[in-house]
Design a protein around this motif. Structure first.
Motif, PDB file in Angstrom:
ATOM      1  N   ASP A  67       4.046  -0.220   4.808  1.00 47.43           N
ATOM      2  CA  ASP A  67       3.993   0.108   6.154  1.00 47.43           C
ATOM      3  C   ASP A  67       2.663  -0.004   6.878  1.00 47.43           C
ATOM      4  N   GLN A  68       2.566  -0.319   7.946  1.00 53.31           N
ATOM      5  CA  GLN A  68       1.204  -0.253   8.746  1.00 53.31           C
ATOM      6  C   GLN A  68       0.611   1.013   8.643  1.00 53.31           C
ATOM      7  N   SER A  69       1.444   2.199   8.775  1.00 55.64           N
ATOM      8  CA  SER A  69       0.798   3.446   8.909  1.00 55.64           C
ATOM      9  C   SER A  69       0.600   3.887   7.537  1.00 55.64           C
ATOM     10  N   THR A  70       0.620   3.204   6.549  1.00 60.27           N
ATOM     11  CA  THR A  70       0.122   3.815   5.159  1.00 60.27           C
ATOM     12  C   THR A  70      -1.135   4.280   5.114  1.00 60.27           C
ATOM     13  N   ASN A  71      -1.422   5.719   4.713  1.00 63.62           N
ATOM     14  CA  ASN A  71      -2.584   6.276   4.709  1.00 63.62           C
ATOM     15  C   ASN A  71      -3.505   6.205   3.608  1.00 63.62           C
ATOM     16  N   LEU A  72      -3.368   5.205   2.696  1.00 62.65           N
ATOM     17  CA  LEU A  72      -3.841   4.780   1.388  1.00 62.65           C
ATOM     18  C   LEU A  72      -5.360   4.510   1.437  1.00 62.65           C
ATOM     19  N   SER A  73      -6.273   4.773   1.031  1.00 64.76           N
ATOM     20  CA  SER A  73      -7.679   4.499   1.318  1.00 64.76           C
ATOM     21  C   SER A  73      -7.728   3.066   0.554  1.00 64.76           C
ATOM     22  N   PHE A  74      -8.921   2.644   0.901  1.00 66.62           N
ATOM     23  CA  PHE A  74      -9.365   1.144   0.353  1.00 66.62           C
ATOM     24  C   PHE A  74      -9.178   1.072  -1.074  1.00 66.62           C
ATOM     25  N   SER A  75      -9.583   1.754  -1.647  1.00 66.73           N
ATOM     26  CA  SER A  75      -9.664   1.807  -3.440  1.00 66.73           C
ATOM     27  C   SER A  75      -8.374   2.080  -3.911  1.00 66.73           C
ATOM     28  N   GLU A  76      -7.491   3.064  -3.217  1.00 70.06           N
ATOM     29  CA  GLU A  76      -6.174   3.454  -3.807  1.00 70.06           C
ATOM     30  C   GLU A  76      -5.275   2.193  -3.600  1.00 70.06           C
ATOM     31  N   LEU A  77      -5.476   1.685  -2.433  1.00 71.13           N
ATOM     32  CA  LEU A  77      -4.756   0.428  -1.935  1.00 71.13           C
ATOM     33  C   LEU A  77      -4.934  -0.769  -3.028  1.00 71.13           C
ATOM     34  N   MET A  78      -6.285  -1.012  -3.438  1.00 70.80           N
ATOM     35  CA  MET A  78      -6.713  -1.940  -4.478  1.00 70.80           C
ATOM     36  C   MET A  78      -6.244  -1.548  -5.709  1.00 70.80           C
ATOM     37  N   SER A  79      -6.008  -0.566  -6.022  1.00 70.99           N
ATOM     38  CA  SER A  79      -5.463   0.139  -7.390  1.00 70.99           C
ATOM     39  C   SER A  79      -3.948  -0.250  -7.489  1.00 70.99           C
ATOM     40  N   GLN A  80      -3.163  -0.064  -6.348  1.00 69.30           N
ATOM     41  CA  GLN A  80      -1.808  -0.284  -6.247  1.00 69.30           C
ATOM     42  C   GLN A  80      -1.551  -1.648  -6.518  1.00 69.30           C
ATOM     43  N   TYR A  81      -2.315  -2.420  -5.768  1.00 72.68           N
ATOM     44  CA  TYR A  81      -2.133  -3.869  -6.021  1.00 72.68           C
ATOM     45  C   TYR A  81      -2.384  -4.627  -7.426  1.00 72.68           C
ATOM     46  N   CYS A  82      -3.624  -3.773  -8.137  1.00 72.45           N
ATOM     47  CA  CYS A  82      -3.739  -4.306  -9.424  1.00 72.45           C
ATOM     48  C   CYS A  82      -2.767  -3.709 -10.454  1.00 72.45           C
ATOM     49  N   LYS A  83      -1.681  -2.997 -10.080  1.00 72.58           N
ATOM     50  CA  LYS A  83      -0.456  -2.402 -11.106  1.00 72.58           C
ATOM     51  C   LYS A  83       0.128  -3.544 -11.435  1.00 72.58           C
ATOM     52  N   GLN A  84       0.323  -4.522 -10.857  1.00 77.09           N
ATOM     53  CA  GLN A  84       1.115  -5.725 -11.306  1.00 77.09           C
ATOM     54  C   GLN A  84       0.724  -6.664 -12.069  1.00 77.09           C
TER      55      GLN A  84
END
Length: 449
Positions: A67-84
């Protein structure tokens, strides 16, 4: 504080953020003393809203269906993406695709590099720090990239350097993007050679943060680390931002906000330096293109219409024109380094060539003398073209006045054997050694002496 005012009537996409501001005296003095460090973030690169409609953060967030309201930081979001599966490789490809896309459209590349191009001719700015992965500082500012410890061997070399603390797209293994990357990066910066040099710069020089915001993860980590270590000894810094609430946000951390566009800030700074005659106006480079075309046309005209066997003195005129051409070409090629924007440096080059020319003249090496005269005239025209109507495209040894027109040259060269017998004999001997049966050989002086 030096105040610069600009007409603020324009509300187009490119000018609407060019807010008037006071240029701090500290910044002016730091530039004059070569003591200003630019610390650049994503806001002055391909991640600018003027380049892409959506940021890398927004693109990755949408790919993860968050969701657009996510409060993940930039680095946290990139980590999330790299889990795939193969997530790291996919992220790097995504980063490269974005940079390649910008590079494939000249309009987008111009927008992404406006700041870099404007900065490039301020020769006093030689140290840049950036968290950006792209290579715009290298390509547009002639900066040597310092990415790894091995690269750091070049830090004390002359010329402009860019310290890329989050890696480079030209070396995928160095890219810092995920939370894990950030942690390793800041551990390294806290203890390694590059980190020590970074802290020394931030602690001893006038730093202007550009392309960051108060909530920027990179900015907060770096600055908080310095505050903890240096406390009250941390020098005053500046941040160029469009956040109108910046005064309130930065009031307690020894940073003064300048509310304006990043490129406009550099442009105003440059105008002040031009006023002080500390840099050559950028317009001088633009004028060189037209004059270079003119000299090349006259060079072709001379070499195609006048036979060097019948008129050996033309050899020296061609060398003079080669000197002009090479001077202009080098000025344009080196523009991004800022070297030729330094009037003092250009005058030193002229003086050095005058000394070499006198030695060449004493030794009777007349084709080198003619070449150097052309090279020097090119430099003089670049520095003072506002005071000069035109460039003398023709040259005859012993003739003291400038020669602008081909027809005048043909009349003057008839007496060249009498005007300067030694150079005529020198050119005559060269012409006799040249096999020019078809009359199409062009004598050329390479850019070496």
């Amino acid at each position: 504080m030096t105040k610069y005012l600009e007409n603020k009537d324009c509300e187009c996409e490119f000018c609407k953020n060019n807010h008037n501001f006071n240029l701090p005296k500290d910044i002016i003095e730091a530039v004059q003393n070569r003591n200003l460090v630019v610390f650049a973030g994503a806001g002055v690169s391909t991640e600018s809203r003027s380049v892409y409609k959506y940021t890398l953060y927004e693109e990755i967030r949408d790919l993860l269906n968050l969701d657009q309201s996510t409060n993940l930081s930039f680095s946290e979001l990139m980590s999330q993406y790299c889990k795939q599966p193969n997530g790291r490789a996919k992220l790097l490809r995504k980063i490269k695709e974005r940079l390649d896309y910008v590079g494939s459209f000249p309009e987008l590349e111009r927008r992404a590099s406006n700041f870099h191009i404007e900065l490039s001719t301020i020769h006093q700015i030689t140290e840049i720090i950036t968290t950006n992965w792209d290579d715009l500082f290298e390509r547009k500012c002639g900066a040597v990239p310092i990415v790894t410890i091995e690269d750091f061997a070049f830090w004390n070399n002359p010329g402009r350097k860019v310290l890329k603390i989050h890696g480079s797209i030209n070396n995928y293994g160095t890219v810092i993007a995920t939370k894990e990357d950030y942690e390793k990066c800041y551990q390294s910066l806290n203890s390694g050679i590059i980190g020590s040099s970074l802290k020394t710069m931030l602690a001893t020089k006038c730093v202007v943060f550009i392309g960051y915001s108060f909530g920027d993860e990179d900015f907060n980590k770096i600055h908080n680390s310095l505050i903890e270590e240096m406390k009250d000894f941390l020098p005053h810094a500046y941040i160029v931002t469009l956040d109108k609430k910046a005064e309130e946000k930065f009031s307690n951390i020894n940073i003064t906000p300048i509310i304006t566009d990043a490129t406009f800030f550099i442009k105003v700074l440059k105008e002040h330096l031009i006023h002080l005659k500390l840099i050559v106006p950028d317009e001088n480079f633009g004028d060189i293109y037209d004059v270079l075309d003119l000299v090349q046309e006259e060079h072709t005209r001379l070499s195609s219409l006048v036979n060097i066997k019948e008129n050996p003195q033309v050899i020296l005129t061609l060398c003079y024109q080669d000197g002009l051409i090479h001077s202009f070409e080098r000025i344009l090629a080196m523009r991004k380094t800022g070297d030729y924007s330094n009037p003092q440096q250009v005058r030193k080059i002229i003086n050095d060539y005058e000394i070499i020319k006198q030695q060449k003249y004493n030794d009777g090496v007349y084709h080198d003398v003619a070449y150097i005269d052309g090279y020097i005239n090119g430099l003089i025209y670049f520095l003072y073209n506002e005071e000069l109507d035109c460039i003398p495209c023709y040259y005859v040894f012993g003739y003291e006045d400038d020669i602008f027109e081909f027809e005048d040259f043909l009349e003057i060269i008839v007496n060249s054997e009498i005007t300067h017998p030694e150079s005529f004999k020198y050119a005559f001997n060269i012409a006799n050694k040249i096999d020019n049966k078809n009359g199409d050989t062009v004598f050329h002086h390479t850019p070496f002496l």
